[in-house]
Design a protein around this motif. Sequence first.
Motif, PDB file in Angstrom:
ATOM      1  N   GLN A  75       0.847  -1.587  -0.163  1.00  0.00           N
ATOM      2  CA  GLN A  75       0.482   0.208   0.243  1.00  0.00           C
ATOM      3  C   GLN A  75       0.955   0.929   0.105  1.00  0.00           C
ATOM      4  O   GLN A  75       1.502   1.639   0.726  1.00  0.00           O
ATOM      5  N   LEU A  76       0.507   2.461  -0.885  1.00  0.00           N
ATOM      6  CA  LEU A  76       1.266   3.716  -0.529  1.00  0.00           C
ATOM      7  C   LEU A  76       0.141   4.255  -0.348  1.00  0.00           C
ATOM      8  O   LEU A  76      -0.521   5.054  -1.296  1.00  0.00           O
ATOM      9  N   PRO A  77       0.413   4.435   0.681  1.00  0.00           N
ATOM     10  CA  PRO A  77      -0.943   5.307   2.004  1.00  0.00           C
ATOM     11  C   PRO A  77      -0.653   7.065   1.385  1.00  0.00           C
ATOM     12  O   PRO A  77       0.160   7.600   1.282  1.00  0.00           O
ATOM     13  N   LEU A  78      -2.200   6.952   1.126  1.00  0.00           N
ATOM     14  CA  LEU A  78      -1.835   8.928   1.259  1.00  0.00           C
ATOM     15  C   LEU A  78      -1.811   9.644   2.298  1.00  0.00           C
ATOM     16  O   LEU A  78      -1.826   8.698   3.297  1.00  0.00           O
ATOM     17  N   PRO A  79      -1.645  11.138   2.866  1.00  0.00           N
ATOM     18  CA  PRO A  79      -1.879  11.501   3.926  1.00  0.00           C
ATOM     19  C   PRO A  79      -2.883  11.286   4.327  1.00  0.00           C
ATOM     20  O   PRO A  79      -4.280  11.579   3.689  1.00  0.00           O
ATOM     21  N   ARG A  80      -2.198  10.888   5.963  1.00  0.00           N
ATOM     22  CA  ARG A  80      -3.695  10.413   6.919  1.00  0.00           C
ATOM     23  C   ARG A  80      -4.873  11.071   6.840  1.00  0.00           C
ATOM     24  O   ARG A  80      -4.199  12.849   7.294  1.00  0.00           O
ATOM     25  N   GLY A  81      -5.732  11.440   6.515  1.00  0.00           N
ATOM     26  CA  GLY A  81      -6.913  12.039   7.771  1.00  0.00           C
ATOM     27  C   GLY A  81      -7.447  12.946   6.246  1.00  0.00           C
ATOM     28  O   GLY A  81      -8.220  13.995   6.480  1.00  0.00           O
ATOM     29  N   THR A  82      -7.198  13.128   5.842  1.00  0.00           N
ATOM     30  CA  THR A  82      -7.161  14.625   4.893  1.00  0.00           C
ATOM     31  C   THR A  82      -7.672  14.041   3.407  1.00  0.00           C
ATOM     32  O   THR A  82      -9.367  14.676   3.188  1.00  0.00           O
ATOM     33  N   VAL A  83      -7.296  13.398   3.086  1.00  0.00           N
ATOM     34  CA  VAL A  83      -7.659  12.770   1.294  1.00  0.00           C
ATOM     35  C   VAL A  83      -8.264  11.151   1.127  1.00  0.00           C
ATOM     36  O   VAL A  83      -7.505  10.180   1.607  1.00  0.00           O
ATOM     37  N   HIS A  84      -8.813  11.008   0.380  1.00  0.00           N
ATOM     38  CA  HIS A  84      -8.861   9.433   0.044  1.00  0.00           C
ATOM     39  C   HIS A  84      -9.429   9.367  -1.656  1.00  0.00           C
ATOM     40  O   HIS A  84      -9.695   9.847  -2.244  1.00  0.00           O
ATOM     41  N   GLY A  85      -9.456   8.038  -1.672  1.00  0.00           N
ATOM     42  CA  GLY A  85      -9.872   7.787  -3.877  1.00  0.00           C
ATOM     43  C   GLY A  85      -8.894   8.065  -4.581  1.00  0.00           C
ATOM     44  O   GLY A  85      -8.712   9.023  -5.535  1.00  0.00           O
ATOM     45  N   PRO A  86      -7.662   7.919  -5.135  1.00  0.00           N
ATOM     46  CA  PRO A  86      -6.363   7.606  -5.831  1.00  0.00           C
ATOM     47  C   PRO A  86      -7.262   7.014  -7.371  1.00  0.00           C
ATOM     48  O   PRO A  86      -6.719   5.895  -7.551  1.00  0.00           O
ATOM     49  N   GLU A  87      -8.401   7.391  -7.396  1.00  0.00           N
ATOM     50  CA  GLU A  87      -8.859   6.463  -8.611  1.00  0.00           C
ATOM     51  C   GLU A  87      -8.010   6.594  -9.928  1.00  0.00           C
ATOM     52  O   GLU A  87      -8.551   5.391 -10.274  1.00  0.00           O
ATOM     53  N   SER A  88      -7.260   7.095 -10.605  1.00  0.00           N
ATOM     54  CA  SER A  88      -6.336   6.270 -11.959  1.00  0.00           C
ATOM     55  C   SER A  88      -5.047   6.474 -11.424  1.00  0.00           C
ATOM     56  O   SER A  88      -4.649   7.421 -10.290  1.00  0.00           O
ATOM     57  N   VAL A  89      -4.318   5.532 -12.315  1.00  0.00           N
ATOM     58  CA  VAL A  89      -2.768   5.800 -11.777  1.00  0.00           C
ATOM     59  C   VAL A  89      -1.628   6.044 -13.339  1.00  0.00           C
ATOM     60  O   VAL A  89      -2.053   6.012 -13.930  1.00  0.00           O
ATOM     61  N   ALA A  90      -0.982   6.727 -13.587  1.00  0.00           N
ATOM     62  CA  ALA A  90       0.109   7.435 -14.188  1.00  0.00           C
ATOM     63  C   ALA A  90       0.927   7.335 -13.903  1.00  0.00           C
ATOM     64  O   ALA A  90       1.376   7.784 -12.604  1.00  0.00           O
ATOM     65  N   PHE A  91       1.891   7.122 -14.771  1.00  0.00           N
ATOM     66  CA  PHE A  91       3.469   7.114 -14.912  1.00  0.00           C
ATOM     67  C   PHE A  91       4.154   8.048 -16.186  1.00  0.00           C
ATOM     68  O   PHE A  91       3.685   7.993 -17.405  1.00  0.00           O
ATOM     69  N   ASP A  92       5.237   8.847 -15.438  1.00  0.00           N
ATOM     70  CA  ASP A  92       5.684   9.770 -17.081  1.00  0.00           C
ATOM     71  C   ASP A  92       6.366   9.457 -17.389  1.00  0.00           C
ATOM     72  O   ASP A  92       7.037   8.334 -17.857  1.00  0.00           O
ATOM     73  N   GLY A  93       7.315   9.845 -18.310  1.00  0.00           N
ATOM     74  CA  GLY A  93       7.683  10.113 -19.558  1.00  0.00           C
ATOM     75  C   GLY A  93       9.606   8.959 -18.926  1.00  0.00           C
ATOM     76  O   GLY A  93      10.246   8.142 -19.674  1.00  0.00           O
TER      77      GLY A  93
END
Length: 497
Positions: free
Chosen positions: A191-209
């Motif tokens: 798990q790559l946890p988001l900042p605790r207690g503030t946000v949720h829902g990393p809907e899409s995932v992308a990588f740069d060049g």
Amino acid sequence: MDLAQQLNVLSPLSKMTIKHRACISADDVIIFIKPLLLDINAVSQIMDLFGKATGLCTNMAKSKILPIRCDGIDLTSLQVAIGCQIASFPCPYSGMPLLDKRLKLTDVQELLDKRGRAVSSLDLSIKPSHPAQVLINQESKSQGDNQQIDNNMGCSMSRLLKTTVTLIILVLLLMPGALAATSFDASRSQQLPLPRGTVHGPESVAFDGQGQGPYSGVSDGRILKWNGEKLGWTTYAYGPGYDSRTCTPSKFSPETETARESRCGRPLGLRFNQKSGDLYVADAYKGLMRVAPGGGEATVLVNQVDGFPLRFTNGVDVDQVTGQVYFTDSSMNYQRSQHEMVTRTGDSTGRLMRYDPRTSDVTVLQAGMTYPNGVALSADRTHLVVASTGPCKLLRHWIKGVNAGTSEPFADLPGYPDNVRPDTKGGYWVALHREKNELPFGRDSHRLAVRVGNDGKIVEEMRGPKKVRPTEIMERANGKIYLGSVELPYVGVVKRK
């Protein structure tokens, strides 16, 4: 049918007059159902399972949909989903006219006349004292015979239905992998946890060049970048109007999440142009946006097409050769906060579009689509694969060749698809937000996603706990598979064993 309603697979009927969902007479069945795409799909699957369990298959081509008080509801998508004809009352049923109102004498006069002619042709060598007695005697004999038949049929039908219901439940519970060639368990994930207690829902995932990331859009309107375990997530970009003081969730704020989303934005699909470094964002409320290399405030490129606003911008993909951007608008009637209504009503106002960054022109490739969601360009760049969420299907829209400009069915799915992303073998990963008719009990495992080959056949499935409902599956060349979700507070990472 009653069990399906108890399990919330079917929506409850009106409590006013309808007491039973199904009426059976010989080999004819009447089923009462709400005009919702979810319910249509559920009944279709139940009838299919009934046929497999008993050998009594339903001929949908000869079946009919009879609308009752369905004014203002688009029945076309429901007709396509189940394959029946749309008819109107009166409808013949077991020799009687079936109506959606009280019967009048004129409605059954022809039937009475037919019975009268049959009675008059009888050999009445012993005449009763009154002509009406003939009809009564004949009816009594007929009813007696029919009663005996009904009793025998009732016992047989009772045993048949009891067996059938049991078989249907067993089929649903014991066939989890019937559609996929191979399966792997993704229950244990990094798990790559988001900042605790503030946000949720990393809907899409992308990588740069340069292979950096993942990048993901979250619930407060920002796009975050993963910088490794030491630094974690940092802000990479945000939409116009974003203010950290008012867009950061707080339990003391009276503003609802829906109101905050519409003001701060909600990034959904993400995709980099690997050459230019531009990040294209499908923001549900703000439209198609572009983030310049290095991040910062995004620029809104498209928020209306042909005079109609983008109400639910959703999926996005980039042609890495031409730089053209393909994206979807899931509905012209409902916003993301009303996404359940898009499914329940069978809304078919979605659009598939193309944006040309050289000219800023936008072209509607297809309109009138039923809940278009994720979109992915094929490996040979000849067509697009589009997820149609409500009907649980993938569509193929040709952009090159003799079929350019046309669409066709590509794959039937065992659940409700979200984003579509290429795998490493010329096919596609399709995230499933939920399985069709998913049962709330039983083994804590369901399909998270399926991998579909370039021929439209399911070749692999990913399984995991029911609390995980992914919105995107992104596979990297190193074998790692990243899971986005609109609900969870982390990005998941799994690898086949």
